[in-house]
Design a protein around this motif. Sequence first.
Motif, PDB file in Angstrom:
ATOM      1  N   ILE A   1       0.845  -1.308  -0.015  1.00 45.05           N
ATOM      2  CA  ILE A   1      -0.176   0.021   0.014  1.00 45.05           C
ATOM      3  C   ILE A   1       0.808   1.277   0.132  1.00 45.05           C
ATOM      4  CG2 ILE A   1      -1.621   1.292   1.344  1.00 45.05           C
ATOM      5  CD1 ILE A   1      -2.753  -1.348   0.405  1.00 45.05           C
ATOM      6  N   ASP A   2       1.997   1.314   0.907  1.00 41.29           N
ATOM      7  CA  ASP A   2       2.744   2.340   0.856  1.00 41.29           C
ATOM      8  C   ASP A   2       3.534   2.740  -0.572  1.00 41.29           C
ATOM      9  OD1 ASP A   2       2.189   2.801   3.529  1.00 41.29           O
ATOM     10  OD2 ASP A   2       4.017   2.024   4.360  1.00 41.29           O
TER      11      ASP A   2
ATOM     12  N   ARG B   1       1.795   6.788  -6.861  1.00 43.65           N
ATOM     13  CA  ARG B   1       0.375   7.013  -7.594  1.00 43.65           C
ATOM     14  C   ARG B   1       0.426   8.324  -8.431  1.00 43.65           C
ATOM     15  NH1 ARG B   1      -4.278   4.449  -6.570  1.00 43.65           N
ATOM     16  NH2 ARG B   1      -3.651   3.528  -4.644  1.00 43.65           N
ATOM     17  N   ARG B   2       1.075   9.276  -7.662  1.00 44.73           N
ATOM     18  CA  ARG B   2       1.376  10.346  -8.552  1.00 44.73           C
ATOM     19  C   ARG B   2       1.959  10.425 -10.091  1.00 44.73           C
ATOM     20  NH1 ARG B   2       3.624  15.217  -5.754  1.00 44.73           N
ATOM     21  NH2 ARG B   2       3.966  16.151  -7.996  1.00 44.73           N
TER      22      ARG B   2
ATOM     23  N   ASP C   1       1.030   4.120  -2.925  1.00 45.57           N
ATOM     24  CA  ASP C   1       0.929   5.576  -2.753  1.00 45.57           C
ATOM     25  C   ASP C   1       2.109   6.427  -3.016  1.00 45.57           C
ATOM     26  OD1 ASP C   1      -1.547   5.020  -1.545  1.00 45.57           O
ATOM     27  OD2 ASP C   1      -0.739   5.185   0.454  1.00 45.57           O
ATOM     28  N   GLU C   2       3.314   6.036  -2.976  1.00 48.81           N
ATOM     29  CA  GLU C   2       4.451   6.703  -3.362  1.00 48.81           C
ATOM     30  C   GLU C   2       4.687   6.913  -4.917  1.00 48.81           C
ATOM     31  OE1 GLU C   2       7.225   4.853   0.114  1.00 48.81           O
ATOM     32  OE2 GLU C   2       7.761   4.588  -1.918  1.00 48.81           O
TER      33      GLU C   2
END
Length: 270
Positions: free
Chosen positions: A115-116, A122-123, A119-120
Amino acid sequence: QLVEITDTIAARDALARTLEREHAVTVELRELARQKDAFVSAVSHELRTPITSILGFAEEIDDTGPAETKQAAQIILRNSHRLAETVEQLLELGRLADPETHRSVGVSELDPVVIDTIDEQRRTAERSGIAIQVSTGLGDRPVGMERLSLGRVLTNLLSNAIKFTPAGGTVRVETRVAGHRGVVTVDDSGVGIEEADRDRVFDRFFRASDESKLAMPGTGLGLPIVKALVESAGGQVTIDDSPLGGTRFTVELPLTTKHDAAEPDVRVAT
Ligand code: ADP
């Protein structure tokens, strides 16, 4: 009968000589491989200081220099960052190849690291027009690899999946339990890896000769690091066609108990 015995002795001596020669060659090859690794490591160390200096001065010119030098400073910065990343990856590979300095005995929960990592990235994925899907199935069950290494493995696989998937595509990460193993698959709808290249992508500096792929920035060190980390933790990494149309990377790691987490991770930073 005497002739037979003499022949047997001669054959045995010949075999012993062959084995001895083979042993000597193996020892020599091992020593050459060790010298090569030591050389790469020494050169990488030497490159660190000048690169840091180049980065520092380029930043200063970028910040405070005249407008007409800004573009040049930014090109120097971009390339120096790539060079620095390559050097760090070479040092990391050197550490992983050295049994004296690396023994992966850590433990971490796979799902939160997945998940982390997503998230890192995703952009970057959004900027490239790529949708990321995730489905986790391990809950709080840990695997036998410490968190930093696990993060590095997932980051390398995910960033490749994003890098080699054109806009409008999908990347999917899934975790599940299979027997005594925790499994994570990274699927993409991207350009794929030809059958013939599937073993070679794990070799240092290998990059597919395909024109469209070479246009992507990269060093060819990401996957060798993934393989070395996964194997040092007693796991394995494989490549298949993805149901999404591109590539599937599957990493299997031994499931473990939280109790093992008490063991320290023996990793010597250099
Ligand atoms: P880099 O990405 O820096 O070139 P890697 O070792 O991570 O180095 O990858 C080696 C090569 O494997 C890449 O250059 C690319 O040709 C191929 N590759 C890796 N991941 C993928 C992927 N998800 N889809 C297609 N090709 C890939």
